[in-house]
Write a protein that holds these residues in place. Structure first.
Motif: not given
Length: 481
Positions: A291-300, A307-310, A313-317, A320-324
């Protein structure tokens, strides 16, 4: 924590209970057999006794008739001749009055004998003759007009009729009035084997035989039962050890067929549990890595969103996924500690927690202490107690710890001074990720879940209740080992 109250009592072991039951059955069977034998033997003995007493009474009636037929001047002469010849089956004398007899205690056999003798004498003799019948012992037997003791007269007069070796049988005394001034005195003992008026239920030899046979049977049964129970004890020890350390050796399959089947099933269960835990560890290790690899890719990719707002939202999601994910893996690590059971100083752990979480304004106070070290997993117990103290400080500002030791349990109550928890939700808070408040809070929401899992792995539990004034009481119960 070791306690004498939790050690298996000898009186409650399977061996002792089986032996006690067996001994009770043996004694009951022996008594029942003895009772049946006694009743049957007593019935046959009474039949023989009646026949013997009937013969004795007929002989007594013949003696009375013989002396009654003699002229008065020949009666004493005949008595002297009988004494010189060694006597007859009766000790006979002629007295001028009835001699008082010190009677033996009444018994069923005594009444039966006296009744049979009286019936025969009444049938054979004149109905107007006075008859006195009674049993006495040799020491109290009085004879002749002077009422002297039997032992004071020449032995030859009484040894033939009133002696039976070393036995001291009761003596039947019959006094019949043959004339207004003469009483014929007849004394005799019952013939063998009816020399006693009371037949004992069991004699000394029977008691000895019953005790010896019972002891021998119990001893050899103990050897057999002990041999058969040894595999059960090994199975129980292996089951207890399995809760403390999973790497337990396979048990040898021995004993009875049922024990072999149970041991084989236990070995299979132990192997399945080991394989399951190994596979689970491998699975969560793989999940943690993969899970570390796809989460890191998604962060990049999120950083590249225009879009700053979008992007926010993705960063918060993703957070939360990393936290869980991290919380789930942490929960597994905290509740699945492969530790050996060791003595743990509960007082020291609580003192450290008080210094760590309540260093300001004495936020943690401890009342009471554990008297002995507790047998458990050190790191798991430390996480359990630290979680409960930390939760109390976080939600109740201040924590009071009360320690109580009962006979077989250790109770530790953690009371905080927060708002408490509504009763309908006091069980829900043990569920993973459950929060009373919908607002974002620090932590994973797994503290109580981990704490209860550790407590239950030690055979204890955690319960909640609101204090009647303010705050929440978290009750930790651990069994003493």
């Amino acid at each position: 924590m070791k306690s004498d109250a939790t050690k298996p009592r000898l009186a409650n072991t399977l061996v002792v209970r089986l032996l006690a039951t067996l001994l009770l059955v043996i004694i009951s069977a022996q008594f029942l057999t003895a009772l049946i034998w006694y009743r049957q033997g007593a019935a046959k003995e009474n039949e023989g006794l009646i026949s013997t007493v009937n013969s004795l009474a007929l002989s007594a009636a013949s003696t009375v008739a013989f002396f009654s037929s003699l002229p008065l001047e020949y009666r004493h002469l005949t008595l002297n001749q009988l004494r010189k010849m060694g006597g007859s089956r009766f000790f006979v004398s002629l007295n001028n009055h009835e001699i008082a007899i010190q009677a033996l205690p009444d018994s069923q056999r005594k009444k039966m004998v006296l009744s049979e003798v009286r019936k025969v004498l009444n049938q054979e003799l004149s109905t107007d003759q006075a008859i006195t019948l009674e049993f006495t012992d040799r020491e109290n037997l009085r004879v002749f007009n002077t009422e002297v003791r039997l032992d004071e007269v020449p032995q030859i007069w009484a040894n033939y009729s009133l002696s039976l070796g070393e036995l001291n049988p009761p003596i039947l005394v019959m006094q019949i009035e043959i004339s207004p001034t003469e009483w014929l005195y007849l004394a005799a003992i019952l013939p063998a084997p009816f020399v006693l008026l009371d037949t004992p239920f069991m004699d000394t030899k029977q008691w000895f035989f019953m005790g010896l046979s019972s002891l021998l049977l119990v001893f050899f049964t103990w050897l057999v039962v002990r041999r058969e129970i040894r595999p059960i004890a090994k199975l129980a020890n292996a089951a207890s050890a399995m809760t403390e350390q999973l790497d337990t050796p396979q048990l040898a399959e021995q004993g009875s067929e049922e024990l072999i089947t149970a041991t084989r099933a236990f070995n299979k269960m132990s192997l399945r549990i080991k394989n399951y835990l190994r596979d689970r560890d491998m699975l969560f290790s793989a999940i943690s890595h993969d899970l570390k690899t796809p989460i890191a890719c998604l962060r990049l990719r999120t950083e590249m969103l225009p879009d700053e707002a979008t992007r926010k939202k993705f960063e918060n999601a993703l957070n939360e996924l990393d936290f869980m994910v991290k919380g789930a893996l942490q929960c597994i690590r905290d509740t699945d500690l492969h530790e050996d059971i060791e003595p743990v100083d509960i007082n020291h752990i609580l003192q450290q927690s008080a210094e760590l979480y309540g260093r300001y304004d004495k936020q943690v106070t401890i009342h009471g202490q554990v008297q002995q070290q507790y047998l458990g997993k050190p790191l798991a117990l430390k996480r359990l107690l630290n979680n409960l103290v930390e939760n109390g400080i976080k939600y109740g500002k201040r924590v009071e710890i009360n320690i109580t030791e009962l006979q077989q349990q250790l109770h530790i109550d953690f009371r905080d001074y927060g708002d408490g928890i509504p009763v309908p939700q006091q069980q829900q808070v043990f569920e993973p990720y459950f929060r009373l408040s919908k607002q974002k809070q620090e932590g994973t929401g797994l503290g109580l879940t981990i704490a209860r899992s550790i407590a239950r792995s030690h055979g204890g539990d955690i319960s909640l209740r609101n204090h009647h004034q303010q705050g929440l009481i978290v009750s930790l119960t651990l069994p003493e080992h």
